[in-house]
Design an enzyme around this catalytic site. Structure first.
Site, PDB file in Angstrom:
ATOM      1  N   LYS A  48     108.450  11.289  27.859  1.00 35.11           N
ATOM      2  CA  LYS A  48     109.353  12.053  28.230  1.00 35.11           C
ATOM      3  C   LYS A  48     109.821  12.973  26.868  1.00 35.11           C
ATOM      4  O   LYS A  48     110.312  14.103  26.899  1.00 35.11           O
ATOM      5  CB  LYS A  48     110.752  11.284  28.276  1.00 35.11           C
ATOM      6  CG  LYS A  48     110.770  10.505  29.682  1.00 35.11           C
ATOM      7  CD  LYS A  48     110.612  11.466  30.666  1.00 35.11           C
ATOM      8  CE  LYS A  48     110.333  10.545  32.177  1.00 35.11           C
ATOM      9  NZ  LYS A  48     110.418  11.368  33.355  1.00 35.11           N
TER      10      LYS A  48
HETATM   11  N1  PMP Z   1     107.605   5.052  33.233  1.00 36.67           N
HETATM   12  C1  PMP Z   1     108.850   5.140  32.676  1.00 36.67           C
HETATM   13  C2  PMP Z   1     109.108   3.863  31.649  1.00 36.67           C
HETATM   14  C3  PMP Z   1     109.612   6.209  32.853  1.00 36.67           C
HETATM   15  O1  PMP Z   1     111.079   6.267  31.953  1.00 36.67           O
HETATM   16  C4  PMP Z   1     109.394   7.160  33.651  1.00 36.67           C
HETATM   17  C5  PMP Z   1     110.027   8.443  33.990  1.00 36.67           C
HETATM   18  N2  PMP Z   1     111.178   8.134  34.956  1.00 36.67           N
HETATM   19  C6  PMP Z   1     107.948   7.274  34.581  1.00 36.67           C
HETATM   20  C7  PMP Z   1     107.181   5.913  34.135  1.00 36.67           C
HETATM   21  C8  PMP Z   1     107.464   7.872  35.380  1.00 36.67           C
HETATM   22  O2  PMP Z   1     107.334   9.446  34.803  1.00 36.67           O
HETATM   23  P1  PMP Z   1     107.837  10.585  35.875  1.00 36.67           P
HETATM   24  O3  PMP Z   1     109.463  10.688  35.708  1.00 36.67           O
HETATM   25  O4  PMP Z   1     107.256  11.598  35.007  1.00 36.67           O
HETATM   26  O5  PMP Z   1     107.252  10.313  37.092  1.00 36.67           O
END
Ligand code: PMP
Length: 346
Positions: A48
């Site tokens: 993130k």
């Molecule tokens: N794994 C974790 C621990 C996350 O915080 C997130 C984000 N929501 C994701 C996977 C998935 O990533 P994305 O939001 O880019 O699909």
């Protein structure tokens, strides 16, 4: 005269360019070669950082942010941490509206990174004025010069991965990647990364990882948003009870669903076998790889890249707590390893 010192000017220079690490033990019995893009190496310990930095710098380029402006988001998780970290360095205020379901640890972590945290009732619908979505929207409207990151509905989310994660993986594999397996929450990671990779080689197979209790897989297969698919589950950050516009379903070939229990055990196994201390969804992605192997997805020429989104330290009171695992009934099955006993020496 300034002497040549090999230091970063600040943490933000360390966002992205995470290592690709060969998985040796956890994938030993699988056909093909398996590599993890380990996003816990980002300074904020998750993928993130990439989207938070990209969206904030894009807002700066568009002249939307000035020193002392406020950045608002609805998250108790990794995105909140990344925004708080970047706000400190760039001199912005950070407001996060979080659900009352969020653990005290998470709220304390965000507050220790200088964020102002509003805790909103979890049991109200998304359009209730008390929900964290509505509170964030209202704060954004009321706070002059603020921006709302809105990661589920912001195209800049996947664009960040299109410009960084995708090219990095292409270069690190010298173009030899055959499969990408990644979790889908907002869908930003998988959509942006896959779009870039498929532009280089349309034959790369892209597999999204979804949770039982989430609507994404069914929506991808049928185009139907089926609320009957929705029920509570424990993995955080994966799957969703709505369809995020940040997800580009066209670049994803298939979704595969994983369970809370298997994902938790697999994350613990990655830590124990590879020495990589990873989060819950890293277990989910590796669990999906195992299911795909059983379905005959890979052969000896496969070069599979999986994305491990964050670091295990975020889950000390969850998957890395034997008590929590036991409370969920995750040690009840005969096939799982009993937790190690702690020995207290006298
Ligand atoms: N794994 C974790 C621990 C996350 O915080 C997130 C984000 N929501 C994701 C996977 C998935 O990533 P994305 O939001 O880019 O699909």
């Amino acid at each position: 005269m300034e002497q040549k010192i090999n230091a970063c000017n600040n943490l933000l220079e360390l966002v992205g360019n995470t290592p690709l690490i060969k998985l040796n033990k956890i994938a030993a019995n699988l056909e093909g070669n398996f590599y993890a893009k380990v996003e816990g190496f980002n300074p904020g310990h998750s993928s993130k950082d990439r989207i938070a930095l990209y969206i904030i710098e894009e807002a700066e380029r568009r002249g939307l942010l000035k020193k002392g402006s406020t950045i608002i988001e609805t998250t108790s998780g990794n995105t909140g941490f990344s925004i708080a970290m970047i706000s400190i360095i760039k001199g912005y205020d950070c407001i996060l509206a979080v659900s009352s379901k969020s653990s005290k640890d998470k709220i304390d972590m965000l507050r220790s990174m200088g964020a102002k945290v509003y805790v909103c009732p979890a049991h109200v619908s998304a359009d209730d004025p008390r929900s964290y979505y509505e509170v964030a929207k209202r704060l954004h409207e009321e706070t002059e010069g603020s921006i709302y990151i809105n990661q589920y509905f912001n195209d800049l989310n996947s664009e960040a991965h299109y410009k960084s994660t995708g090219p990095e993986i292409w270069q690190q594999t010298n173009g030899h990647i055959t499969h990408l397996v990644a979790c889908s929450g907002t869908g930003g990671t998988i959509s942006g990364t896959a779009k870039y990779l498929k532009e280089q080689n349309p034959n790369i197979r892209v597999i999204g990882v979804d949770a039982f209790g989430s609507v994404l897989k069914k929506y991808h297969e049928t185009g139907e948003f089926d609320t009957k698919e929705i029920y509570p589950y424990r993995i955080e950050g994966l799957g969703k009870n709505l369809i995020p516009t940040a997800t580009n379903f066209e670049v994803i070939d298939e979704f595969i669903k994983v369970t809370d229990e298997e994902s938790a055990h697999t994350a613990r196994e990655i830590s124990r076998t590879e020495g990589l201390f990873v989060g819950y969804t890293s277990g989910a992605v590796m669990q999906a790889v195992r299911q795909l192997e059983e379905m005959g997805e890979f052969n000896e020429n496969s070069n599979v890249v999986v994305i491990f989104p964050d670091h295990g330290s975020r889950y000390m009171s969850k998957i890395y707590s034997d008590q929590w695992m036991a409370d969920q009934g995750f040690f009840d099955s005969k096939n799982v390893e009993e937790p190690q006993k702690i020995e207290f020496l006298k």
